[in-house]
Design a protein around this motif. Structure first.
Motif, mmCIF file in Angstrom:
data_model
loop_
_atom_site.group_PDB
_atom_site.id
_atom_site.type_symbol
_atom_site.label_atom_id
_atom_site.label_comp_id
_atom_site.label_asym_id
_atom_site.label_seq_id
_atom_site.Cartn_x
_atom_site.Cartn_y
_atom_site.Cartn_z
ATOM 1 N N ALA A 1 6.438 -24.879 18.855
ATOM 2 C CA ALA A 1 7.022 -24.650 17.345
ATOM 3 C C ALA A 1 7.557 -23.372 17.325
ATOM 4 C CB ALA A 1 5.916 -24.880 16.422
ATOM 5 N N THR A 2 6.750 -22.450 18.018
ATOM 6 C CA THR A 2 7.615 -20.941 17.898
ATOM 7 C C THR A 2 8.988 -20.819 18.592
ATOM 8 O OG1 THR A 2 5.311 -20.118 17.954
ATOM 9 C CG2 THR A 2 7.270 -18.635 18.402
ATOM 10 N N LEU A 3 8.959 -21.399 19.912
ATOM 11 C CA LEU A 3 10.250 -21.583 20.480
ATOM 12 C C LEU A 3 11.203 -22.298 19.792
ATOM 13 C CD1 LEU A 3 8.833 -21.960 24.049
ATOM 14 C CD2 LEU A 3 10.168 -20.208 23.323
ATOM 15 N N VAL A 4 10.829 -23.530 19.083
ATOM 16 C CA VAL A 4 11.923 -24.177 18.444
ATOM 17 C C VAL A 4 12.464 -23.663 17.253
ATOM 18 C CG1 VAL A 4 12.148 -26.217 17.124
ATOM 19 C CG2 VAL A 4 11.067 -26.360 19.268
ATOM 20 N N THR A 5 11.725 -22.862 16.555
ATOM 21 C CA THR A 5 11.932 -22.003 15.322
ATOM 22 C C THR A 5 13.015 -20.852 15.834
ATOM 23 O OG1 THR A 5 9.857 -22.156 14.414
ATOM 24 C CG2 THR A 5 11.100 -20.524 13.519
ATOM 25 N N LEU A 6 12.882 -20.285 16.907
ATOM 26 C CA LEU A 6 13.794 -19.326 17.478
ATOM 27 C C LEU A 6 14.814 -19.994 17.425
ATOM 28 C CD1 LEU A 6 11.663 -17.394 20.117
ATOM 29 C CD2 LEU A 6 11.971 -16.585 17.632
ATOM 30 N N VAL A 7 15.192 -21.144 18.422
ATOM 31 C CA VAL A 7 16.443 -21.863 18.477
ATOM 32 C C VAL A 7 16.982 -22.127 17.166
ATOM 33 C CG1 VAL A 7 17.271 -23.904 19.334
ATOM 34 C CG2 VAL A 7 15.531 -23.180 20.764
ATOM 35 N N SER A 8 16.284 -22.650 16.238
ATOM 36 C CA SER A 8 16.828 -22.990 14.956
ATOM 37 C C SER A 8 17.413 -21.966 14.245
ATOM 38 C CB SER A 8 15.906 -23.719 14.134
ATOM 39 O OG SER A 8 16.341 -23.775 12.967
ATOM 40 N N GLU A 9 16.794 -20.680 14.349
ATOM 41 C CA GLU A 9 17.138 -19.505 13.794
ATOM 42 C C GLU A 9 18.287 -18.961 14.219
ATOM 43 O OE1 GLU A 9 15.254 -17.347 10.995
ATOM 44 O OE2 GLU A 9 14.489 -19.392 10.846
ATOM 45 N N PHE A 10 18.409 -19.272 15.533
ATOM 46 C CA PHE A 10 19.549 -18.280 16.516
ATOM 47 C C PHE A 10 21.017 -19.375 16.159
ATOM 48 C CE2 PHE A 10 16.990 -15.605 18.888
ATOM 49 C CZ PHE A 10 18.043 -14.647 19.140
ATOM 50 N N LEU A 11 20.828 -20.858 16.140
ATOM 51 C CA LEU A 11 21.574 -21.655 15.601
ATOM 52 C C LEU A 11 22.404 -21.173 14.404
ATOM 53 C CD1 LEU A 11 20.890 -25.306 16.826
ATOM 54 C CD2 LEU A 11 22.804 -24.061 17.488
ATOM 55 N N LYS A 12 21.254 -21.002 13.463
ATOM 56 C CA LYS A 12 21.764 -20.818 11.947
ATOM 57 C C LYS A 12 22.402 -19.679 12.120
ATOM 58 C CE LYS A 12 19.900 -20.861 7.541
ATOM 59 N NZ LYS A 12 18.768 -20.528 6.509
ATOM 60 N N ALA A 13 22.203 -18.542 12.734
ATOM 61 C CA ALA A 13 22.845 -17.266 12.559
ATOM 62 C C ALA A 13 24.175 -17.344 13.487
ATOM 63 C CB ALA A 13 22.010 -16.240 13.143
ATOM 64 N N TYR A 14 24.117 -18.292 14.715
ATOM 65 C CA TYR A 14 25.373 -18.042 15.329
ATOM 66 C C TYR A 14 26.404 -19.194 15.519
ATOM 67 C CZ TYR A 14 23.509 -13.558 16.063
ATOM 68 O OH TYR A 14 22.967 -12.202 16.242
ATOM 69 N N SER A 15 25.796 -20.383 15.099
ATOM 70 C CA SER A 15 26.606 -21.655 15.126
ATOM 71 C C SER A 15 26.152 -22.567 14.064
ATOM 72 C CB SER A 15 26.228 -22.102 16.526
ATOM 73 O OG SER A 15 27.112 -23.334 16.576
ATOM 74 N N TYR A 16 26.751 -21.817 12.804
ATOM 75 C CA TYR A 16 26.362 -22.610 11.519
ATOM 76 C C TYR A 16 26.788 -24.242 11.495
ATOM 77 C CZ TYR A 16 24.712 -23.028 6.605
ATOM 78 O OH TYR A 16 24.106 -23.419 5.689
ATOM 79 N N ASP A 17 27.773 -24.228 12.078
ATOM 80 C CA ASP A 17 28.328 -25.777 11.945
ATOM 81 C C ASP A 17 27.299 -26.532 12.769
ATOM 82 O OD1 ASP A 17 30.378 -24.893 10.513
ATOM 83 O OD2 ASP A 17 31.817 -24.773 11.945
ATOM 84 N N MET A 18 27.175 -26.001 13.840
ATOM 85 C CA MET A 18 26.092 -27.052 14.631
ATOM 86 C C MET A 18 24.662 -27.292 13.989
ATOM 87 S SD MET A 18 26.594 -28.624 17.457
ATOM 88 C CE MET A 18 28.438 -29.108 17.454
ATOM 89 N N TYR A 19 24.214 -26.213 13.478
ATOM 90 C CA TYR A 19 22.958 -26.162 12.813
ATOM 91 C C TYR A 19 23.205 -27.342 11.583
ATOM 92 C CZ TYR A 19 19.335 -24.555 9.570
ATOM 93 O OH TYR A 19 18.051 -24.381 8.586
ATOM 94 N N LYS A 20 24.231 -27.324 10.993
ATOM 95 C CA LYS A 20 24.210 -28.428 9.937
ATOM 96 C C LYS A 20 24.371 -29.804 10.506
ATOM 97 C CE LYS A 20 27.926 -27.284 7.500
ATOM 98 N NZ LYS A 20 29.053 -27.260 6.441
ATOM 99 N N VAL A 21 25.134 -29.772 11.806
ATOM 100 C CA VAL A 21 25.455 -31.204 12.062
ATOM 101 C C VAL A 21 23.867 -31.617 12.738
ATOM 102 C CG1 VAL A 21 26.152 -32.530 14.161
ATOM 103 C CG2 VAL A 21 27.514 -30.983 12.868
ATOM 104 N N LEU A 22 23.161 -30.886 13.224
ATOM 105 C CA LEU A 22 21.864 -31.181 14.304
ATOM 106 C C LEU A 22 20.602 -31.233 13.051
ATOM 107 C CD1 LEU A 22 21.886 -29.105 17.277
ATOM 108 C CD2 LEU A 22 22.375 -31.360 17.170
ATOM 109 N N GLY A 23 20.909 -30.303 12.132
ATOM 110 C CA GLY A 23 19.973 -30.707 10.828
ATOM 111 C C GLY A 23 18.469 -30.691 11.228
#
Lengths: 253, 203, 226
Positions: free
Chosen positions: C100-122
């Protein structure tokens, strides 16, 4: 290997501290970058309703353009400007959460309005952008509808959606579909009644009136959702539109 | 009415399996016999109906931005959303543990036949998925509970239907490479097609 | 912390003593087996949920694959480093917490640097936590093997997962949207009237494509399920 309860407790405590620390640290470190992305996303969508922004590569360019050309206010259903929220903090139009807002009674909602100012004369409004929100086939859809300074002719639209079917309903975000709204469509009838813009059923239909646009084949429910959203929200903005029309594009403060 | 519609949508339209592919692991692995499928389905309904509202409370009063204001007004700017995943999964894991203990007490036979798949509910995507979708959809607590039940029941229906088909499938001639997982995927696709007929259903 | 460090040291000594080649045959197999003969999706039937959900287009699928490879490799490494420290009774929750920690890291990084992808993958990024492949590898491999082997195992399973979902996404995007990585391929070769298949963009397309893929793969490897 059986460990004592004390060991398990200590182990859990250490894990909690380590994991919690790691997550808080990343969250704090990345927060500024994330906020900037969210801000950029909103501003891109607002600008996207009136102009082509795909030519800008750097986020700074978009933010600067936005700063120079966009002025925002929040109004209520009567078209009166609301300056502060219940707690007395200043209301920022860009921070209004459209989804949460949509769930409130329409009389109680906050209605953000973005005014696109003339490039040379910042006292003249070139276009008004109205954010809206509704339901598509699977999940929410949202839109930014831009009207010319006559507050009748549609200047452009931008739609977003959560989960419409790719290739069918999701086409509402495509330029081809969005351009259909630009063909001199009007939201008021000649008699002055609010007609909104309706996406017709079927695609490739000709002889459309000034209140109709070509539909999406295979995505009737999404199109209906878009129509309902436009009708509802243009109705909500009607007071503001009628109040402002007399000003002939002078920026309100 | 809206509450019923949310449950209906969860069961038929936004079906966890056919629309979101969630919970596929246990869906495929525990669908060989109707009896076990029934047990697992019930467990999923139970766990989902419990965890979604609990996670809703967690999200509303602890995690989301400004959620802690009920303790003190000065906590307004605190945003704990980054703890969402780990908190949700912790709630789910403990709920699953609870269900496991209840089933072990009440029905040792069912407990035996569910075997390893009971703890696996904790890592069943459908459970975590419902909680995450619930947050995105911005429901209130009653709607959230209804959504949790609806998605659980949708999973229940899907897994029983598949198990029934697979029981009959034993007597069919299936190409050897397609046996098992392959043919099951194709059947699931066809079942999904049938479920498409429910689009637009509402009270 | 110091306890952990000594364990790592011990590991290193053992590694040296065994003097196994850096890429011995056994180790190569750890990586290559999950790619075909022991593929996590087509043979072991794990991790199907996320395999299908994001495969409408290639681009989100690629991001998802990278995220999964990252999570699985690092989760394997961390759990393997701690395997002698983790109390058996709470090992599942410890594994979940690490993932869960690792996934949170991935999700936070996506949100910070690739917001469009963050929205698509949701929500699907969050669902990597419950991707059975990750938990399966932790429980079956990392809990009992050395860190370096665990990294290799993570890479193997991660890529085994990645190539399957990329293949599914390739066919779904090609037939469903007529494009590859959003590049309209049929328009480019002058076949603008290519009839895109609505079923492919729907969830049903994923089931069918994966079903056929499994058929081909199993026929090739000769694996039969009873």
């Amino acid at each position: 290997m059986q460990r004592s309860n004390i060991y398990i407790l200590v182990f859990s405590a250490v894990m909690t501290v380590l994991i919690g620390g790691a997550m808080s640290l990343t969250s704090v470190l990345l927060k500024p970058a994330q906020d900037k992305q969210v801000e950029l996303d909103t501003k891109k969508k607002i600008l996207g309703a009136v102009m082509d922004i795909s030519t800008f590569d750097k986020p700074e360019e978009i933010l600067n353009l936005y700063k120079a050309r966009v002025k925002s206010v929040v109004v209520d259903i009567e078209g009166e400007i609301i300056a502060t929220d219940d707690k007395g903090n200043p209301l920022i139009a860009e921070k209004v959460n459209a989804q949460k807002n949509h769930k409130i009674d329409r009389e109680e909602r906050l209605y953000p309005i973005y005014m696109i100012l003339n490039e040379l004369d910042p006292n003249v409004v070139e276009a008004y952008v109205f954010p809206m929100f509704g339901l598509g086939l699977w999940d929410w859809i949202s839109g930014y509808v831009a009207l010319e300074s006559d507050l009748n002719t549609v200047k452009g639209v931008a739609f977003d959606h959560k989960g419409e079917t790719p290739g069918l309903g999701a086409r509402i975000t495509e330029e081809k579909v969005r351009n259909r709204y630009k063909e001199n469509k009007k939201i008021f009838s000649d008699a002055g009644n609010l007609e909104s813009i309706t996406m017709v059923k079927g695609e490739g239909i000709t002889g459309l009136s000034m209140h109709e646009v070509d539909g999406l084949s295979g995505a009737t429910i999404t199109a209906k959702g878009v129509n309902k959203m436009l009708k509802e929200y243009l109705g909500c903005y009607q007071s503001f539109i009628l109040n402002t029309r007399g000003l002939n594009g002078i920026a309100i403060n | 009415m809206e509450v019923f519609n949310i449950a209906l949508r969860g069961i038929f339209i936004d079906n966890m399996i056919f629309a979101y592919y969630l919970g596929m692991c246990s869906f495929l692995a525990v669908s060989k016999k109707v009896e076990t499928a029934f047990g697992l389905g019930l467990a999923v309904v139970f766990v989902l109906t419990l965890t979604v509202p609990v996670n809703w409370l967690l999200q509303e009063y602890v995690l989301k931005e400004g959620a802690l204001t009920w303790i003190d007004g000065s906590f307004e700017s605190i945003d704990l959303t980054f703890l969402q995943f780990i908190m949700f999964i912790a709630v789910i894991a403990s709920m699953v543990q609870l269900v496991e203990m209840i089933i072990e007490k009440l029905s040792p036979a069912l407990y035996g036949s569910l075997g390893i798949f009971l703890p696996l509910i904790a890592v069943n995507c459908a459970i975590l998925g419902s909680s995450l979708f619930m947050v995105q959809k911005d429901y209130n607590i009653i709607e959230a509970t209804s959504y949790g039940f609806g998605s659980g029941f949708g999973f229940f229906l899907a897994i029983i239907a598949l198990a029934a088909i697979r029981e009959k499938l034993k007597y069919s001639m299936v190409p050897s490479g397609l046996k098992g997982l392959g043919i099951t995927m194709l059947i699931t696709g066809l079942m999904g097609l049938a479920f498409k007929a429910f689009i637009g259903i509402a009270i | 912390m110091s306890a952990e460090a000594t364990v790592v040291e011990k590991e290193l000594k053992v590694e040296k003593k065994s003097a196994e080649p850096f890429l011995s045959k056994r180790r190569k197999n750890i990586v290559t087996d999950p790619l075909s003969d022991d593929n996590p999706i087509t043979i072991q039937v794990l991790g199907i949920c996320s395999a299908l959900a994001v495969t409408v287009k290639l681009e989100p699928t690629l991001v998802m694959s990278i995220a999964v490879v990252f999570v699985i490799v690092f989760a394997n490494l961390i759990i393997s480093l701690m395997r002698n420290l983790i109390p058996g009774r709470i090992r599942i929750i410890v594994q979940l917490a690490v993932v869960a920690t690792l996934v949170t890291l991935v999700s936070e990084f996506l949100k910070a640097y690739s917001y469009d992808m963050y929205k698509v993958l949701g929500a699907y990024v969050g669902l990597i936590i419950t991707n059975c492949i990750v938990m399966g590898r932790l429980e079956a491999f990392a809990m009992a093997n050395k860190p370096y082997d665990s990294i290799l195992d993570g890479l193997g399973s991660g890529f085994g997962y990645a190539w399957i979902i990329l293949t599914v996404a390739f066919f779904r995007e090609l037939l469903g949207s007529g494009s590859i990585f959003d590049f309209k391929i049929f328009e480019a070769i002058g076949w603008a009237t290519f009839p895109t298949n609505g079923l492919m963009v729907d969830s049903i397309g994923a089931f069918v494509v994966l079903g056929i893929l499994i058929w081909i793969q199993r026929s090739k490897s000769g694996y039969v399920e009873h």
